[in-house]
Design a protein around this motif. Structure first.
Motif, PDB file in Angstrom:
ATOM      1  N   ALA A 201      41.359  16.349  37.666  1.00 55.14           N
ATOM      2  CA  ALA A 201      42.610  15.734  37.043  1.00 55.14           C
ATOM      3  C   ALA A 201      43.676  16.648  37.378  1.00 55.14           C
ATOM      4  O   ALA A 201      45.002  16.199  37.454  1.00 55.14           O
ATOM      5  CB  ALA A 201      42.182  15.279  35.717  1.00 55.14           C
ATOM      6  N   ASN A 202      43.617  17.895  37.193  1.00 54.93           N
ATOM      7  CA  ASN A 202      44.726  18.856  37.073  1.00 54.93           C
ATOM      8  C   ASN A 202      45.225  18.958  38.588  1.00 54.93           C
ATOM      9  O   ASN A 202      46.324  19.208  38.956  1.00 54.93           O
ATOM     10  CB  ASN A 202      44.124  20.380  36.672  1.00 54.93           C
ATOM     11  CG  ASN A 202      44.214  20.370  35.292  1.00 54.93           C
ATOM     12  OD1 ASN A 202      44.552  19.378  34.602  1.00 54.93           O
ATOM     13  ND2 ASN A 202      43.565  21.517  34.789  1.00 54.93           N
TER      14      ASN A 202
ATOM     15  N   THR B  63      45.318  16.373  40.643  1.00 50.84           N
ATOM     16  CA  THR B  63      46.043  15.282  40.843  1.00 50.84           C
ATOM     17  C   THR B  63      47.400  15.550  40.007  1.00 50.84           C
ATOM     18  O   THR B  63      48.641  15.413  40.661  1.00 50.84           O
ATOM     19  CB  THR B  63      45.552  14.163  40.091  1.00 50.84           C
ATOM     20  OG1 THR B  63      44.271  14.186  40.690  1.00 50.84           O
ATOM     21  CG2 THR B  63      46.316  12.938  40.281  1.00 50.84           C
ATOM     22  N   SER B  64      47.451  16.123  38.855  1.00 50.03           N
ATOM     23  CA  SER B  64      48.582  16.111  38.171  1.00 50.03           C
ATOM     24  C   SER B  64      49.670  17.236  38.461  1.00 50.03           C
ATOM     25  O   SER B  64      50.583  17.513  38.348  1.00 50.03           O
ATOM     26  CB  SER B  64      48.138  16.333  36.451  1.00 50.03           C
ATOM     27  OG  SER B  64      47.498  15.116  36.146  1.00 50.03           O
TER      28      SER B  64
ATOM     29  N   TRP C 108      57.655   5.811  34.844  1.00 47.76           N
ATOM     30  CA  TRP C 108      56.678   5.979  33.678  1.00 47.76           C
ATOM     31  C   TRP C 108      56.453   4.704  32.981  1.00 47.76           C
ATOM     32  O   TRP C 108      55.580   4.254  32.446  1.00 47.76           O
ATOM     33  CB  TRP C 108      57.211   6.968  32.875  1.00 47.76           C
ATOM     34  CG  TRP C 108      56.875   8.390  33.075  1.00 47.76           C
ATOM     35  CD1 TRP C 108      57.609   9.490  33.848  1.00 47.76           C
ATOM     36  CD2 TRP C 108      55.462   9.192  33.278  1.00 47.76           C
ATOM     37  NE1 TRP C 108      56.950  10.602  34.133  1.00 47.76           N
ATOM     38  CE2 TRP C 108      55.757  10.289  33.829  1.00 47.76           C
ATOM     39  CE3 TRP C 108      54.195   8.552  32.761  1.00 47.76           C
ATOM     40  CZ2 TRP C 108      54.567  11.197  34.133  1.00 47.76           C
ATOM     41  CZ3 TRP C 108      53.169   9.606  32.929  1.00 47.76           C
ATOM     42  CH2 TRP C 108      53.442  10.674  33.522  1.00 47.76           C
TER      43      TRP C 108
ATOM     44  N   VAL D   6      43.881  12.709  33.325  1.00 52.34           N
ATOM     45  CA  VAL D   6      45.260  12.681  33.820  1.00 52.34           C
ATOM     46  C   VAL D   6      46.121  11.696  32.881  1.00 52.34           C
ATOM     47  O   VAL D   6      47.290  12.261  32.640  1.00 52.34           O
ATOM     48  CB  VAL D   6      45.083  11.610  35.114  1.00 52.34           C
ATOM     49  CG1 VAL D   6      46.349  11.053  35.441  1.00 52.34           C
ATOM     50  CG2 VAL D   6      44.454  12.161  36.325  1.00 52.34           C
TER      51      VAL D   6
ATOM     52  N   ASN E 227      47.016  14.694  30.774  1.00 56.52           N
ATOM     53  CA  ASN E 227      48.194  15.240  31.353  1.00 56.52           C
ATOM     54  C   ASN E 227      49.429  14.849  31.368  1.00 56.52           C
ATOM     55  O   ASN E 227      50.451  15.430  31.265  1.00 56.52           O
ATOM     56  CB  ASN E 227      47.521  15.728  32.939  1.00 56.52           C
ATOM     57  CG  ASN E 227      46.590  16.769  32.976  1.00 56.52           C
ATOM     58  OD1 ASN E 227      46.401  17.307  31.879  1.00 56.52           O
ATOM     59  ND2 ASN E 227      45.808  16.757  33.924  1.00 56.52           N
ATOM     60  N   ALA E 228      49.446  13.190  31.398  1.00 55.98           N
ATOM     61  CA  ALA E 228      50.722  12.606  31.189  1.00 55.98           C
ATOM     62  C   ALA E 228      51.445  12.908  30.102  1.00 55.98           C
ATOM     63  O   ALA E 228      52.576  13.000  30.257  1.00 55.98           O
ATOM     64  CB  ALA E 228      50.438  11.198  31.478  1.00 55.98           C
TER      65      ALA E 228
ATOM     66  N   HIS F  48      53.382  16.165  30.666  1.00 57.49           N
ATOM     67  CA  HIS F  48      54.432  16.051  31.647  1.00 57.49           C
ATOM     68  C   HIS F  48      55.525  15.465  30.676  1.00 57.49           C
ATOM     69  O   HIS F  48      56.606  15.719  30.780  1.00 57.49           O
ATOM     70  CB  HIS F  48      54.177  14.695  32.725  1.00 57.49           C
ATOM     71  CG  HIS F  48      53.671  15.384  33.832  1.00 57.49           C
ATOM     72  ND1 HIS F  48      54.436  16.128  34.786  1.00 57.49           N
ATOM     73  CD2 HIS F  48      52.394  15.476  34.265  1.00 57.49           C
ATOM     74  CE1 HIS F  48      53.718  16.628  35.776  1.00 57.49           C
ATOM     75  NE2 HIS F  48      52.343  16.090  35.731  1.00 57.49           N
TER      76      HIS F  48
ATOM     77  N   SER G 122      56.172  14.194  38.554  1.00 59.11           N
ATOM     78  CA  SER G 122      55.062  13.515  37.834  1.00 59.11           C
ATOM     79  C   SER G 122      54.544  12.277  38.429  1.00 59.11           C
ATOM     80  O   SER G 122      53.922  11.605  38.050  1.00 59.11           O
ATOM     81  CB  SER G 122      55.619  13.184  36.210  1.00 59.11           C
ATOM     82  OG  SER G 122      56.835  12.739  36.495  1.00 59.11           O
TER      83      SER G 122
ATOM     84  N   THR H  12      50.934  12.027  39.043  1.00 60.82           N
ATOM     85  CA  THR H  12      50.256  11.545  37.542  1.00 60.82           C
ATOM     86  C   THR H  12      50.278   9.901  37.461  1.00 60.82           C
ATOM     87  O   THR H  12      49.475   9.327  36.942  1.00 60.82           O
ATOM     88  CB  THR H  12      50.868  12.484  36.635  1.00 60.82           C
ATOM     89  OG1 THR H  12      50.911  13.752  36.913  1.00 60.82           O
ATOM     90  CG2 THR H  12      50.038  12.145  35.240  1.00 60.82           C
TER      91      THR H  12
ATOM     92  N   ILE I 210      47.232   6.921  36.971  1.00 64.61           N
ATOM     93  CA  ILE I 210      47.225   6.258  35.915  1.00 64.61           C
ATOM     94  C   ILE I 210      46.461   5.035  36.089  1.00 64.61           C
ATOM     95  O   ILE I 210      46.882   4.011  36.902  1.00 64.61           O
ATOM     96  CB  ILE I 210      48.415   6.028  34.980  1.00 64.61           C
ATOM     97  CG1 ILE I 210      48.996   7.218  34.469  1.00 64.61           C
ATOM     98  CG2 ILE I 210      48.317   4.890  33.830  1.00 64.61           C
ATOM     99  CD1 ILE I 210      50.330   7.409  33.572  1.00 64.61           C
TER     100      ILE I 210
END
Lengths: 441, 168, 748, 249
Positions: C193-194, C196-197, C299, C354, C357-358, C361, C569, C572, C576
């Protein structure tokens, strides 16, 4: 006073000494039995425990004191009948004391010895027990006289010494009688034991005075001994231990169980040694009345303890109380109440008070109740102290149960040996209760 | 020379004793199987000096007990429980127990001292005195007085009279 | 002689007796100075407590890589403490780390090389190192010559530092691509996931120390997550380290962990919906205007579906709570969201992480103190450790073994037979492998399947180095050294590999010329020193080496942190996805969710052979020696279950029997079972004790990371009616109105 | 003579402790404590605590000089857990000390409640009197499976059956620090020079140890924290451990 007519002086000597001097096979069988029970149930487990550690018993971190200490209190309690009762009755000049006090005092001595044995069994390192005496030891250090346990050491040592002297001095004239009635080695031994007693007026006079002083010393001593035992508990802050009522509670309980113990012993003396002539209804009746009184005092103190705990209302005490009344050991608590508070009330009926068998049963029940009482005090308070996270349980192990059973065998063994060495009834004092012989009557 | 007179009845025995006493026989021993207050009165025994021993013992015990406790704590300065080094209240309990212990021990000593026991030497004695006979023993009587003493005893109703050599 | 009469003899004896007594009296009383023996009343002033030596090295009890100092007296290790100069542990150490002594002095260590007569049994015979290495070496050598090197496999646990490089080199030189790692605790989903983000799969530095608001989704950062000692230090600072400022923590997990207990707020969302919860918070952050970035609209559209009401319905957490947490999270200056534990162990693990992580962000905390700081490039790029392949890698290996594609399997420091679900069939597959060689210090379940057991030195007897992962924001490398001489006839793993290389011959000894691991490491450090570390240093390598050895660690605190995290971002946002975990077993047949959890003591079971850890009360339940299944009191009441009732917990993949424990801080409908016990072979302290819940976990996987979804199994619970005493230290765990936790802190 | 009387008078008053150079004190911040039990193992390693085995553990015969107590507050879902490390409180007015008939436990010149294993005869009265239940009894002579005995700390004695034991505040470390101070001609040990094993290990730095006689010591300052309290204050044992209560946000 005498159920079967008044005996003559010579008959008194003969009756009492014959139990000592004539020994049948039944006696040896009984003695052998109790000795082996004592050996197998008490000493073998104890030796095992000495090797393994006190962990052989069921005590644990939540209850570091267990049945050994409750047994200790029980036996100390039992010891309170004899010497104390004997001394009190001696000073108040009660004639019915005279035929029972010797055995009662013997009971004191032997239960005290058994109690001392329990201290030994209880200790983690009994091989260093002498460090708790004020005598020089390899540590170069004397004991801590601020400790309630030191009070115990001092009190029990004093009590043991004083009781031994008390019973011995009371028996000196009887030792002389044994000396006169025997030959050979026994005669020589009893010559020594009796100090060359002749029964002169001076000897009687000195003995009388000394004996009274012993009695005067022994009464406050006996009271202090059980008070001090109670302070082992009451001086701690533990909920369930920390009561001001503890000293009178213990003393009363001790006399109570001791008196019940006397009834049991009297029954046995009557039954097995044929002392029906000397131990009669009047004794039973007096003891019965005493027991009722003590039972009522005991119940009162119990109610008081419950009440003050409830009235005080602190979380610690209430928790200890509710654990006692409803927790793991609650059945034992209620058993104790029935045996010690309700069953003795039956003795209000003369019919029961005058029946040897029923009194025997009641006296045994009282002592079972008192044994339980001591166990409850020890076992229910410690596992419910201050930090709930440390609450726990304590269940005695087989070793402990076996040692408890064995202790009774030790007591009986000592008693059996006693009746062959010391006249179980005071000869000269029984004679005092007889009407003096008159010419032409 | 000692004269022993054995009686079956307490009253006769006491009578003989009184008579002997009044006749000037001072070295009397009155043996009985049970304590007789009258006999003690005849012998002039009132308050026993044993009580002094008891008192002395009690006082000694009290002092020794307290001193032991204080001395121990002073020799080993080991503070415990935030208490003072000389902690009086607990030491009083030690004092109390020691008072009794030494009271008892001194009383025992006093008993031996006053009664003259143990006395394992052979002394004039009749075994029946330990059972049901009351025995009067006249000791140290001069030869001429022996007969008189014997007469008094016999008149009082003794059922047995004996002469025993005293070892000097 | 015959002239001595009886009278004379008696006289002599008498005279002799008096003489002896006099002599003794003289000796005791006159000659000897009187000394009172008063043991320890007043300890003698000249008593010397002895001098201890401390050696710094690296802890190997989990993968955090704490620096440790070992106290040595008379050549024996006496105590392990944290290395005060090491940036990860800073002088502190957890229970597991301190129990390292039990590893070294474990009575059940393998003391000599063994050859197994019968796989799976303890029926082994001693064998000399020479014989063992010759046999194994020739076997491998033959395969290499035959061109069948691909049939040689090396499976290790999580390995970092130069040992990892050595393994890789060895396998490369053999010509096999099959060097893989398996570690149950490795956070594959987090790494994926990291990636990705943040664009890197190196774990970032989570700056809990300086955070004001820590939102943890299942990550037991105080007990088992990544680097517990470091995070514990950080937690202490977060709470009370700063004047007038106390950081707040919120924990979202179905069963209260150590971190949950420490949190100000513990929220038991429906299992598997933690990622959704994060998205709900993200939704509020964006819609409430607390996020003001350029890509706000993107977002907004990505998060549109995850309104608090929708999220509330799914997670069974009230809307108010979601909004409140979101607002607090948005309003805090340094808010940090982390994910781990069950959140990262569903079939949606990567999507969930993720989502978390969002939040980082949206809170704009990337690269800032109290936020997520990317780690800089490390000193030994090659040594940072190959990523262990998760379940997927294990499944591939099993398939290869079953297909007969594996001729030689070398296993080191991993126990897949224990830490993989039964359904994977690792043990059965191993039976198809003609030669299994275990390089191990202990007889664990996997070692038991080996034909040759080559006993390795423990980490306290070995040379090595380590790059802590996650790092601490700047380049750090720790050096580990043997602190005691090897206890038994064992060898360091590196030395075994080097010996094997020599045995196999060919180009291996030429490319791997080192006599020992020590030499290899020193060689590599010298290269590295010449290349980069010597910057600004005016000492020669030997001096530098000595200094590092003494300190146990080399670091560059001043060096810049890693590059700025991905400013965009958009990856990320793109990642989602529908973040609700799927479960094995349907709800009607299997009404409970199984929540196996790592314990702070045993981790994935590797600590179970250490007596100190077996005797360490579990932090939350105080249970020792054994397994238990936690149930909510209400659930237990409904089912009529009491503590100690043996439950049968059945999943689609199997069943276990374990005593119940009533645990007040667990969501109803969840049954939690600790991982770690249930060993069938792992020494006297671990064997035949408790059960292993991993075995009944269904083999579901998170597709993106290939990691085992160990929190995605449903079970049914039946009371067997048997009883088993749970050994625990706690009595009553309520204060009963007593002010034990402080005045006014009494909640009955 | 007058000095003798003076001495007698001094000895008849409590508060002898005011004379001491040190008063070792610990503070434990419950807001930092996470209940991780690192201190428990640290103590076990430092002080040679035995490995008792499952059976004896089940009988509550474990020996842990420091333990974590757990208290739940509230009900699900609003439930909280409170941890409190419990170790010998080294009370100034320690109930255990007066209980011992053989002076096996007494207050030493540093304000420590010490336990002298050599003198103990195993009456266990101290453990009964201790309200904190931090005294542990050796029900057996414990042994270590070979070669685990090699990790035993040579500075600390191994206890035999029948002996009571408890936390010593790592007295062996205090001794080493004092020796070092003496070697350096310092009158007192520096603040932070002595740390018991539990304090040393604590991963959250919840514990602090020092000499409260020194007003500059960290521990003296920490003790004045408004969150400070002592456990079971109502018993007037005057513990040397000050807990700082947890903050409820």
């Amino acid at each position: 006073m005498f159920d079967h007519g008044q005996p003559s002086y010579a008959e008194v000597n003969k009756d009492i000494l014959s139990t000592m001097l004539e020994t049948g096979p039944k006696y040896w069988m009984l003695l052998g039995m109790t000795m082996s029970v004592a050996g197998i149930c008490f000493f073998m487990p104890w030796i095992y425990q000495l090797f393994v550690g006190v962990g052989a018993a069921g005590m644990n971190h939540n209850a570091v004191w267990g049945s050994y200490l409750s047994n200790f209190i029980f036996w100390i309690g039992l010891s309170h009948s004899g010497t104390l009762l004997s001394a009190v009755l001696h000073i108040t000049n009660s004639p019915w004391r005279k035929s029972i006090y010797r055995s009662a005092e013997a009971m004191t001595l032997f239960s005290l010895m058994t109690a001392t044995l329990f201290v030994m069994v209880h200790l983690g390192r009994v091989w260093f027990v002498h460090w708790s005496f004020p005598i020089p030891n390899q540590m170069g250090l004397w004991p801590n006289f601020r400790s309630p346990l030191m009070f115990d050491v001092m009190a029990i040592t004093t009590y043991l010494t004083a009781s031994s002297i008390f019973i011995y001095m009371g028996s000196v004239p009887d030792f002389a009688a044994v000396r006169d009635a025997s030959t050979g080695l026994r005669r020589r031994l009893y010559t020594i034991f009796s100090f060359g007693w002749r029964g002169t007026a001076r000897e009687w006079h000195t003995l009388g005075w000394a004996y009274t002083f012993f009695a005067v010393f022994v009464i406050p001593l006996a009271v202090s001994v059980h008070s001090i035992v109670s302070w082992d508990f009451a001086l701690s802050a533990v909920p369930g231990f920390h009561h001001t009522i503890f000293a009178p509670y213990f003393v009363c309980g001790a006399i109570y169980s001791g008196t019940a113990g006397i009834v049991t012993v009297m029954y046995c003396l009557r039954k097995f040694l044929g002392f029906e002539r000397y131990i009669g209804q009047v004794h039973l009746d007096s003891l019965g009345k005493l027991l009722i009184t003590l039972s009522l005092i005991w119940s009162y103190i119990n109610i008081l303890e419950l009440f003050t705990t409830w009235f005080g209302g602190t979380s610690f005490e209430l928790e200890a109380l509710s654990f006692r009344l409803t927790g793991f050991y609650a059945p034992l608590y209620w058993e104790m109440l029935i045996f010690c508070a309700f069953v003795p009330l039956l003795m209000l009926f003369k019919k029961i008070r005058w029946s040897w068998n029923k009194m025997l049963l009641i006296s045994i029940l009282i002592n079972i109740g008192m044994l339980t009482e001591r166990f409850i005090i020890v076992a229910t308070s410690q596992p419910r102290k201050f930090l709930p996270d440390s609450f726990g349980y304590y269940v005695p192990s087989w070793i402990e149960i076996s040692i408890s059973v064995g202790s009774f065998a030790i007591f009986v063994t000592l008693f059996l040996i006693f009746i062959k060495w010391v006249p179980a009834i005071s000869i000269y004092e029984v004679k005092e209760t007889l009407k003096p012989l008159r010419r032409n009557v | 020379m000692a004269i022993l007179g054995s009686f079956a009845f307490e009253e006769d025995f006491l009578g003989a004793a009184r008579k002997l006493k009044s006749s000037g026989f001072d070295k009397l021993s009155l043996l009985s199987p049970l304590p007789l207050e009258e006999a003690q009165e005849i012998m002039g025994l009132e308050k026993s000096p044993v009580r002094h021993f008891s008192l002395a013992g009690a006082i000694f015990g009290a002092i020794a007990g307290f001193a032991m406790a204080v001395a121990t704590s002073l020799v080993f300065i080991l503070p415990t429980g935030g208490r003072a080094i000389i902690t009086v209240p607990p030491f009083l309990i030690i004092t109390y127990e020691m008072t009794i212990l030494f009271g008892v021990l001194f009383t025992l000593l006093g008993f031996h001292f006053v009664s003259g026991l143990p006395a394992w030497r052979d002394k004039p004695y009749l075994t029946s005195a330990g059972i049901d006979r009351f025995v009067v023993i006249v000791e140290g009587a001069a030869a001429d007085q022996v007969a008189r003493a014997e007469a008094i005893i016999r008149d009082a109703g003794a059922d047995e009279i004996r002469h025993v050599e005293e070892d000097q | 002689m015959s002239k001595i009469s009886r009278r004379d003899l008696l006289q002599y004896i008498g005279a002799g007796g008096i003489g002896v007594a006099g002599g003794v009296l003289y000796g005791e009383g006159v000659q000897r100075k009187v000394e009172l023996l008063i043991p320890q009343v007043i300890p003698p002033e000249d008593y010397s407590p002895g001098v201890a030596t401390w050696y710094n090295t690296v802890c190997n009890q989990c993968s955090a890589g704490c620096g440790i100092s070992v106290r040595i007296r008379e050549g024996k290790a006496k105590k392990i403490e944290g290395n005060p100069v090491h940036p990860v542990s800073r002088g502190r150490l957890c229970a597991r780390g301190q129990a390292g002594l039990n590893v070294l002095y474990n009575p059940d260590r393998i003391r000599t090389p063994l050859q197994s007569a019968d796989r799976g049994s303890e029926n082994t015979a001693e064998i000399s190192w020479d014989d063992a290495l010759t046999t194994i070496g020739s076997r491998i050598g033959r395969l290499k010559i035959e061109g069948n090197a691909g049939r040689i496999r090396l499976l290790t646990g999580r390995t970092r530092g130069h040992l990892d490089e050595l393994f890789a080199q060895f396998m490369n030189l053999l010509g096999s691509e099959h060097y893989q790692q398996y570690d149950f605790t490795y956070p594959s989903a987090l790494a994926a996931a990291n990636k990705t983000s943040f664009g890197t799969d190196v774990l970032p530095y989570y700056d809990i120390e300086n955070a004001d608001f820590l939102l943890s989704f299942g990550a037991d950062y105080l007990g088992t997550w990544l680097s517990p000692v470091h995070y514990s230090l950080a937690y202490g600072n977060l709470r009370q380290g700063r004047q007038g400022q106390r950081g707040k923590t919120v924990q979202i997990e179905p069963r209260m962990s150590l971190s949950g207990a420490a949190a100000d707020e513990w929220i038991a969302a429906r299992p598997g919906t933690e990622g959704l919860f994060a998205l709900g918070i993200a939704h509020v952050l964006v819609s409430s205007g607390s996020y003001t970035g350029n890509d706000r609209d993107e977002w907004s559209s990505a998060l549109q579906a995850y309104s608090p009401s929708m999220v509330s319905a799914e997670t069974e957490v009230s809307e108010d709570t979601i909004v409140r947490i979101a607002e607090e999270f948005g309003a805090s200056t340094a808010s940090l969201a982390i994910a781990g534990g069950a959140t990262a162990a569903g079939t949606n693990a990567v999507a969930s992480v993720v989502a978390v992580n969002a939040l980082n962000h949206l809170a704009g905390n990337l690269g800032k103190p109290g936020g997520v700081i990317l780690n800089s490039a490390q000193a030994f790029p090659a040594a940072a450790g190959s990523s262990p392949a998760g379940l997927q890698g294990a499944l591939d290996l099993v398939a290869a073994m079953q297909a007969g594609d594996v001729e030689v399997l070398l296993v080191h420091d991993t126990n897949p037979v224990f830490s993989l679900p039964h359904n994977v069939g690792f043990r059965q597959a191993m039976e198809n492998v003609p030669l299994i060689v275990a390089l191990s210090s202990f007889h664990d379940e996997t070692t038991a399947m080996a034909d040759f057991i080559l006993p390795t030195n423990t980490y306290l007897e070995s040379w090595g180095d380590d790059v802590p992962d996650p790092g601490v924001g700047f380049p750090v490398t720790s050096l580990s050294q043997p602190v005691v001489a090897p206890l038994y006839d064992t060898l360091p793993v590196g030395d075994i590999i080097l010996s094997l290389a020599r045995q196999i011959g060919g180009e291996l000894p030429i490319h791997m010329p080192w006599a020992s691991m020590e030499e290899f490491i020193k060689d590599r450090w010298r290269e590295e020193y010449d290349e980069r570390m010597s910057e600004g240093q005016d000492q020669n390598f030997e001096a530098f080496w000595q200094a590092v050895l003494e300190a146990g660690v080399w670091g560059q605190p001043g060096a810049a942190a890693g590059g700025q995290p991905e400013s965009s971002s958009s990856p990320t946002i793109a990642a989602i996805a529908d973040p609700v975990s799927k479960f094995a077993g349907d709800e009607t047949d299997y009404p409970f969710v199984l929540h196996p959890y790592l314990t702070a003591t045993f981790l994935d079971g590797r600590g179970a052979n250490l007596p100190w850890l077996q005797e360490l009360p579990d932090p939350m339940t105080s249970v020792v020696y054994g397994s238990w299944a936690e149930l909510n009191p209400v659930t237990a009441d409904e089912l009529g279950i009491e503590e100690g009732d043996v439950l049968e917990i059945e999943s689609p993949a199997g069943s276990i029997r374990v005593p119940a424990f009533i645990f007040p801080a667990i969501r109803p409908g969840v049954v939690a079972v600790p991982i770690g016990q249930g060993h069938t072979s792992y020494g006297r302290y671990a064997s035949d004790r408790g059960i292993n819940p991993i075995h009944i976990v269904a083999t579901l996987m998170d597709k993106q990371s290939g990691d085992l979804a160990w929190a995605a199994t449903r079970v049914k619970v039946t009371n067997t009616g048997e009883r088993l005493r749970i050994v625990k230290t706690d009595g009553v765990t309520r204060t009963l109105g007593r002010q034990i936790l402080g005045p006014g802190n009494d909640h009955g | 003579m007058s000095t003798f009387v003076e001495k007698l008078r001094q000895y008849s008053k409590p508060g002898y402790y005011d004379e001491f150079d040190y008063h070792w004190t610990m503070t434990i911040d419950l807001d930092r404590c996470t209940g991780c039990e690192a201190c428990v193992v640290a103590c076990q390693a430092e002080n040679n605590l035995p490995i008792v085995g499952e059976e004896r553990f089940a009988q509550s015969r474990e020996i842990k000089w420091i333990r974590i107590e757990r208290y739940w507050e509230g009900e699900y879902p609003n439930i909280k857990m409170g941890f409190i490390p419990m170790l010998c409180q080294h009370c100034d007015d320690a109930p255990c000390e007066t209980a011992c008939p053989v002076y096996a436990t007494y207050h030493n010149q540093d304000g420590l409640n010490t336990q002298i294993y050599n003198r103990c005869i195993g009456t266990r009265t101290c453990a009964v009197y201790c309200p904190y239940e931090v005294r542990y009894f050796n029900w057996f002579t414990y042994t270590w499976d070979e070669p685990l005995e090699q990790q035993l700390n040579p500075d600390v004695s191994v206890r035999e059956k029948g002996v009571m034991e408890k936390c010593t505040f790592c007295i062996q470390r205090i001794r080493i620090a004092k020796d070092n101070a003496k070697d350096d001609d310092r009158r007192r040990v520096r603040d932070g020079e002595v740390v018991p094993a539990c304090v040393q290990s604590c991963p959250t730095e919840a514990m602090l140890f020092g000499n409260s006689k020194d007003p500059e010591a960290k521990v003296s300052k920490m003790m004045k924290n408004t969150r400070g309290y002592t456990v079971l204050e109502e018993l007037n044992t005057t513990p040397s451990i000050v807990y700082l209560k947890k903050v409820h946000a």
